[in-house]
Design an enzyme around this catalytic site. Sequence first.
Site, PDB file in Angstrom:
ATOM      1  CG  HIS A 170      -0.752   4.011   4.709  1.00  0.00           C
ATOM      2  ND1 HIS A 170      -1.445   3.707   5.859  1.00  0.00           N
ATOM      3  CD2 HIS A 170      -0.327   2.828   4.196  1.00  0.00           C
ATOM      4  CE1 HIS A 170      -1.448   2.396   6.032  1.00  0.00           C
ATOM      5  NE2 HIS A 170      -0.783   1.838   5.045  1.00  0.00           N
ATOM      6  CB  CYS A 221      -0.955   0.003   1.180  1.00  0.00           C
ATOM      7  SG  CYS A 221      -0.247  -0.582   2.725  1.00  0.00           S
TER       8      CYS A 221
HETATM    9  N1  LIG Z   1      -4.877  -3.447   5.138  1.00  0.00           N
HETATM   10  C1  LIG Z   1      -4.182  -2.907   4.155  1.00  0.00           C
HETATM   11  O1  LIG Z   1      -4.013  -1.680   4.010  1.00  0.00           O
HETATM   12  C2  LIG Z   1      -3.584  -3.782   3.123  1.00  0.00           C
HETATM   13  C3  LIG Z   1      -3.076  -3.169   2.004  1.00  0.00           C
HETATM   14  C4  LIG Z   1      -2.522  -3.958   1.009  1.00  0.00           C
HETATM   15  C5  LIG Z   1      -2.496  -5.307   1.173  1.00  0.00           C
HETATM   16  N2  LIG Z   1      -2.989  -5.893   2.288  1.00  0.00           N
HETATM   17  C6  LIG Z   1      -2.928  -7.361   2.373  1.00  0.00           C
HETATM   18  O2  LIG Z   1      -4.230  -7.915   2.257  1.00  0.00           O
HETATM   19  C7  LIG Z   1      -4.340  -9.058   3.066  1.00  0.00           C
HETATM   20  C8  LIG Z   1      -5.512  -8.973   4.006  1.00  0.00           C
HETATM   21  O3  LIG Z   1      -5.385  -7.825   4.804  1.00  0.00           O
HETATM   22  P1  LIG Z   1      -6.594  -7.295   5.698  1.00  0.00           P
HETATM   23  O4  LIG Z   1      -6.138  -6.019   6.252  1.00  0.00           O
HETATM   24  O5  LIG Z   1      -7.890  -7.351   4.951  1.00  0.00           O
HETATM   25  O6  LIG Z   1      -6.616  -8.440   6.864  1.00  0.00           O
HETATM   26  P2  LIG Z   1      -7.851  -8.928   7.743  1.00  0.00           P
HETATM   27  O7  LIG Z   1      -8.821  -7.854   7.945  1.00  0.00           O
HETATM   28  O8  LIG Z   1      -7.235  -9.576   8.906  1.00  0.00           O
HETATM   29  O9  LIG Z   1      -8.573 -10.079   6.832  1.00  0.00           O
HETATM   30  C9  LIG Z   1      -7.957 -11.282   6.489  1.00  0.00           C
HETATM   31  C10 LIG Z   1      -8.838 -12.059   5.520  1.00  0.00           C
HETATM   32  O10 LIG Z   1      -8.127 -13.237   5.109  1.00  0.00           O
HETATM   33  C11 LIG Z   1      -8.918 -14.392   5.398  1.00  0.00           C
HETATM   34  N3  LIG Z   1      -8.059 -15.516   5.768  1.00  0.00           N
HETATM   35  C12 LIG Z   1      -7.150 -15.556   6.775  1.00  0.00           C
HETATM   36  N4  LIG Z   1      -6.573 -16.774   6.810  1.00  0.00           N
HETATM   37  C13 LIG Z   1      -7.120 -17.495   5.808  1.00  0.00           C
HETATM   38  C14 LIG Z   1      -6.947 -18.822   5.342  1.00  0.00           C
HETATM   39  N5  LIG Z   1      -6.085 -19.675   5.918  1.00  0.00           N
HETATM   40  N6  LIG Z   1      -7.704 -19.232   4.293  1.00  0.00           N
HETATM   41  C15 LIG Z   1      -8.584 -18.403   3.701  1.00  0.00           C
HETATM   42  N7  LIG Z   1      -8.798 -17.125   4.101  1.00  0.00           N
HETATM   43  C16 LIG Z   1      -8.079 -16.689   5.152  1.00  0.00           C
HETATM   44  C17 LIG Z   1      -9.783 -13.966   6.557  1.00  0.00           C
HETATM   45  O11 LIG Z   1     -10.895 -14.837   6.632  1.00  0.00           O
HETATM   46  P3  LIG Z   1     -11.667 -15.077   8.056  1.00  0.00           P
HETATM   47  O12 LIG Z   1     -12.554 -13.889   8.261  1.00  0.00           O
HETATM   48  O13 LIG Z   1     -12.432 -16.322   7.789  1.00  0.00           O
HETATM   49  O14 LIG Z   1     -10.615 -15.215   9.108  1.00  0.00           O
HETATM   50  C18 LIG Z   1     -10.155 -12.544   6.123  1.00  0.00           C
HETATM   51  O15 LIG Z   1     -11.138 -12.583   5.116  1.00  0.00           O
HETATM   52  C19 LIG Z   1      -2.974  -9.229   3.723  1.00  0.00           C
HETATM   53  O16 LIG Z   1      -2.213 -10.104   2.923  1.00  0.00           O
HETATM   54  C20 LIG Z   1      -2.388  -7.857   3.695  1.00  0.00           C
HETATM   55  O17 LIG Z   1      -0.986  -7.893   3.681  1.00  0.00           O
HETATM   56  C21 LIG Z   1      -3.552  -5.159   3.262  1.00  0.00           C
END
Ligand SMILES: NC(=O)c1ccc[n+]([C@@H]2O[C@H](COP(=O)([O-])OP(=O)(O)OC[C@H]3O[C@@H](n4cnc5c(N)ncnc54)[C@H](OP(=O)(O)O)[C@@H]3O)[C@@H](O)[C@H]2O)c1
Length: 329
Positions: free
Chosen positions: A234, A126
Amino acid sequence: MKVAVIGATGMVGDVMLKVLAERNFPLTELLLVASERSVGKKMTFKGKEHTVIGLADAVAARPHIAIFSAGGDTSLEWAPKFAEAGTTVVDNSSAWRMDPTKKLVVPEINAHELTSEDKIIANPNCSTIQLVMALHPLHKKYKMKRVVVSTYQSVSGTGVKAVKQLENEIAGVPGEMAYPYPIGRNALPHCDVFMENGYTKEEMKLAREPQKILDDRTFSISATAVRIPTAGGHSESVNVEFENDFELNEVRRLLNEMPGVTVQDNPDTNTYPMPIYAHEKDEVFVGRIRRDETQRNTLNMWIVADNLRKGAATNAVQISEYLVEKGLV
Ligand SMILES: NC(=O)c1ccc[n+]([C@@H]2O[C@H](COP(=O)([O-])OP(=O)(O)OC[C@H]3O[C@@H](n4cnc5c(N)ncnc54)[C@H](OP(=O)(O)O)[C@@H]3O)[C@@H](O)[C@H]2O)c1
């Protein structure tokens, strides 16, 4: 067009669904995918109810595109399985970004590199995306030598648990901690894990990813990444040394002409980008554009964007739109 959203129940997943709906992405079937914990849960998209499914069922359904936002381990294990089934994966995690066989794409800059052979496409970090969106037009014109960036990153960049930690602290109730310290009324010089060289992984992403996206290893980037108690986006303080000199008005014009970038820069009216205004916007906002008076050919600026939008969901949906438009899926 059958599309799977992996991590649909997460913070990025939630915004992904909003962005797909807003931009009227031409999908005919949507698969909402999450961990076993969420399988069977009901979610709505454009007024229609969907049931969350697991990864194995999603692979078997052979979607055209699978957009992953479910953490690096999930991507490492499952993206190749989708790719093998003929699905094109757009991955938001850091799992594939620096893999030399995978493209790292910000559509306004390098979508033209994509071909139908690319079955796993990486979405940059990001804080990298908003940085390169501003650096790209300036690098083309003045050629960058060195960039020093300090970030002021929102808790939403860490995920649901961190947003909850901040909310709990504000409400004065105890709860689970996403960070090793309180984040309310604090600044943590610690985003992602520490590496052997003393930098954090987030800082090394900022140093390496722009070189790959801009396809140029002749400039260097030094980063300090800091988590602050904001939720809207950010911010980045950026100092760029160029080989060639510049005119500030031309810098503003070049930034304004870059698709997806908006200049907000007028000290007379206290106009500058801020996370509360960047929140829920797709653009990257740039302001505080000024000459570094201590060094030749050097510029200071302040860059703000919604990390869940252009920093994640919007960029991934733009990549998917490009794939559809060019008939690459
Ligand atoms: N937040 C940001 O600004 C941002 C920016 C760019 C990229 N990202 C990337 O995007 C990803 C998710 O971030 P987030 O902030 O959305 O995290 P989050 O709110 O913690 O959500 C995680 C998601 O992944 C799912 N998940 C976790 N473990 C899994 C598994 N073993 N199999 C299938 N699904 C699974 C979760 O499902 P459940 O609800 O069932 O647990 C939930 O839908 C990360 O890789 C992060 O690095 C985030």
